[in-house]
Design a protein around this motif. Structure first.
Motif, PDB file in Angstrom:
ATOM      1  N   THR A  13       0.850  -1.248  -0.044  1.00 51.76           N
ATOM      2  CA  THR A  13      -0.153   0.114  -0.167  1.00 51.76           C
ATOM      3  C   THR A  13       0.756   1.220  -0.042  1.00 51.76           C
ATOM      4  O   THR A  13       1.411   1.407   0.860  1.00 51.76           O
ATOM      5  CB  THR A  13      -0.902  -0.041   1.191  1.00 51.76           C
ATOM      6  N   ALA A 158      -8.891   5.358   5.708  1.00 50.27           N
ATOM      7  CA  ALA A 158      -9.375   4.903   4.178  1.00 50.27           C
ATOM      8  C   ALA A 158     -10.738   4.305   4.387  1.00 50.27           C
ATOM      9  O   ALA A 158     -11.631   4.672   3.822  1.00 50.27           O
ATOM     10  CB  ALA A 158      -8.354   3.874   3.511  1.00 50.27           C
ATOM     11  N   TYR A 189      -7.607   1.391   1.529  1.00 50.68           N
ATOM     12  CA  TYR A 189      -6.933   2.394   0.583  1.00 50.68           C
ATOM     13  C   TYR A 189      -6.851   1.896  -0.922  1.00 50.68           C
ATOM     14  O   TYR A 189      -7.177   2.732  -1.733  1.00 50.68           O
ATOM     15  CB  TYR A 189      -5.466   2.731   1.095  1.00 50.68           C
ATOM     16  N   ASP A 190      -6.708   0.670  -1.080  1.00 54.57           N
ATOM     17  CA  ASP A 190      -6.529   0.160  -2.534  1.00 54.57           C
ATOM     18  C   ASP A 190      -8.005   0.242  -3.268  1.00 54.57           C
ATOM     19  O   ASP A 190      -8.035   0.258  -4.239  1.00 54.57           O
ATOM     20  CB  ASP A 190      -5.928  -1.251  -2.478  1.00 54.57           C
ATOM     21  N   GLU A 193      -8.617   3.722  -4.138  1.00 53.86           N
ATOM     22  CA  GLU A 193      -8.184   3.951  -5.366  1.00 53.86           C
ATOM     23  C   GLU A 193      -8.192   3.290  -6.627  1.00 53.86           C
ATOM     24  O   GLU A 193      -8.121   3.799  -7.726  1.00 53.86           O
ATOM     25  CB  GLU A 193      -6.437   3.900  -4.869  1.00 53.86           C
ATOM     26  N   ASN A 194      -8.736   1.938  -6.393  1.00 57.11           N
ATOM     27  CA  ASN A 194      -8.809   1.259  -7.668  1.00 57.11           C
ATOM     28  C   ASN A 194      -9.997   0.249  -7.605  1.00 57.11           C
ATOM     29  O   ASN A 194      -9.983  -0.475  -8.608  1.00 57.11           O
ATOM     30  CB  ASN A 194      -7.669   0.162  -7.555  1.00 57.11           C
ATOM     31  N   SER A 223      -1.731  -0.133 -11.660  1.00 60.52           N
ATOM     32  CA  SER A 223      -1.240   1.138 -11.023  1.00 60.52           C
ATOM     33  C   SER A 223       0.025   0.632 -10.386  1.00 60.52           C
ATOM     34  O   SER A 223       0.853   1.622  -9.975  1.00 60.52           O
ATOM     35  CB  SER A 223      -2.257   1.205 -10.044  1.00 60.52           C
TER      36      SER A 223
END
Length: 390
Positions: A13, A158, A189-190, A193-194, A223
């Protein structure tokens, strides 16, 4: 088979640790600190209050964190444990079932279906077991614990962001003990973002929608640096007089140079024009592989060399590669012997990390250095002979 969750995946991360990351102490003080930090990062006080209203410490999370003996299993044994004919057959069946999904992933993100199928298999056995730990409690527990708070504390915020969007319920959201959620086990968090709505229903449902989970995993790999249209790993055959000191991720050469040194493919031709490394996970008498640049991206998903080797190899099997030639590896070390070796290497000034019985990158590098000093084949595989000489 129940899949194994790896906290090492958290190292992938790309978060910046907060300047003030207190851990331990009175739990109520810790929670108040989270609220203060949440407000400073722009999270509404009401959101933080509601998210943290019912969280608590979960001792079973810490037990799971501290019980990771699976990392001590050698690659060949580990791969045989995780890769069964049933898993291969179900993987290929899922590849056909979600053919259109994988076609879109390959077109948009350049990630081969075998790669994602392997992660899907290892992380949750194709979605059948995604973990039953309360995710909010897991993240808070691991942030409160003082082993690695800088890795877990940012994930709490997150998760608060996901909660504010209506995509996370701190009371009911469950997953792995290390805070990962969904079919391919992504951290909050991932997901922020994704996360991708792969099935077009307007929501990102990583726990219930294979299309969402797989597409999100594909985007995350892109990414992290995945290179479209390139391979990641291939089994090779090495000459007996090979210079073993040239093996390992530290050494990369063009495929043409490896071929000139006698490296031969075992499953179809090697891909010219790429830099690659030769890997021998159990020494010169075990299986051998050529690792292309995409192989390094696996370490952004998980830091365990054995896990990465197995996931990458399984992906090649799902794409049609033959069963590996296990060779006849030299006898390795058991857990106590490995710890003894690490103690001796540490005494010689090497940084091997924790004395944990795991052949990590630091221990492997130290082994290679001592093999060279002692005039032994420099293949990075610790044996009773090496331990005795030290």
């Amino acid at each position: 088979m129940r899949p194994i969750f790896f906290a090492a995946a958290l190292l992938a991360t790309p978060l910046t640790a907060f300047a003030d990351t207190p851990c331990g102490g009175p739990f109520t003080t810790f929670i108040e600190g989270l609220k203060t930090e949440a407000a400073a990062s722009g999270i509404a006080p009401g959101t933080a209050d509601a998210f943290l209203a019912n969280v608590g410490l979960d001792p079973s999370v810490l037990r799971a964190d501290q019980k990771q003996g699976v990392f001590q299993i050698p690659f060949v044994d580990f791969s045989r444990r995780l890769i069964s004919n049933d898993r291969i057959n179900r993987g290929r069946s899922n590849g056909q079932k979600y053919d259109a999904v994988f076609d879109r992933i390959e077109a948009n993100y350049g990630v081969d279906r075998g790669v994602l199928l392997a992660f899907w298999a290892f992380e949750t056995d194709y979605g059948t077991f995604q973990g039953d730990f309360n995710t909010a409690n897991a993240l808070v527990t691991l942030a409160y614990d003082c082993r690695r708070p800088e890795l877990f504390r940012p994930q709490i915020f997150a998760a608060m962001e996901l909660f504010a969007r209506g995509d996370f319920n701190p009371n009911t959201t469950t997953g792995a003990w290390a805070g990962e959620i969904g079919m391919v086990q992504m951290l909050p968090y991932d997901i922020l973002e994704n996360g991708v709505d792969g099935d077009g229903d307007g929501v990102v449902s990583l726990k219930t929608s294979p299309a969402d989970a797989l597409t999100s995993g594909g985007k995350m790999l892109q990414s992290l640096g995945w290179r479209a249209g390139e391979p990641w790993l291939a089994e090779v055959v090495l000459p007996r007089d090979f210079d073993w000191s040239q093996t390992g991720l530290e050494t990369a050469k063009p495929i043409s140079e490896w071929s000139a040194l006698g490296v031969e493919p075992r499953n179809g031709p090697l891909v010219e024009g790429l830099q690659a490394s030769v890997l021998i996970p159990q020494g010169r008498n075990g299986p051998a592989f050529i690792a292309y640049p995409n192989f390094r991206v696996y370490f952004e998903w998980n830091q365990s060399f054995t896990y990465v080797m197995t996931a990458a190899y399984f992906a090649t099997r799902l794409q049609g590669a033959k069963v590996l030639d296990a060779g006849n590896p030299d006898t390795g070390l058991d857990s106590n012997q490995m710890k003894a070796l690490q103690n001796r290497l540490q005494g010689l000034g090497y940084d091997v990390g924790d004395i944990d019985g795991i052949l990590g990158s630091g221990t492997r590098a130290a082994v290679r250095a001592e093999q060279s000093r002692l005039g032994m084949p420099v293949d990075g595989w610790p044996t009773p002979e090496l331990l005795s000489k030290l």
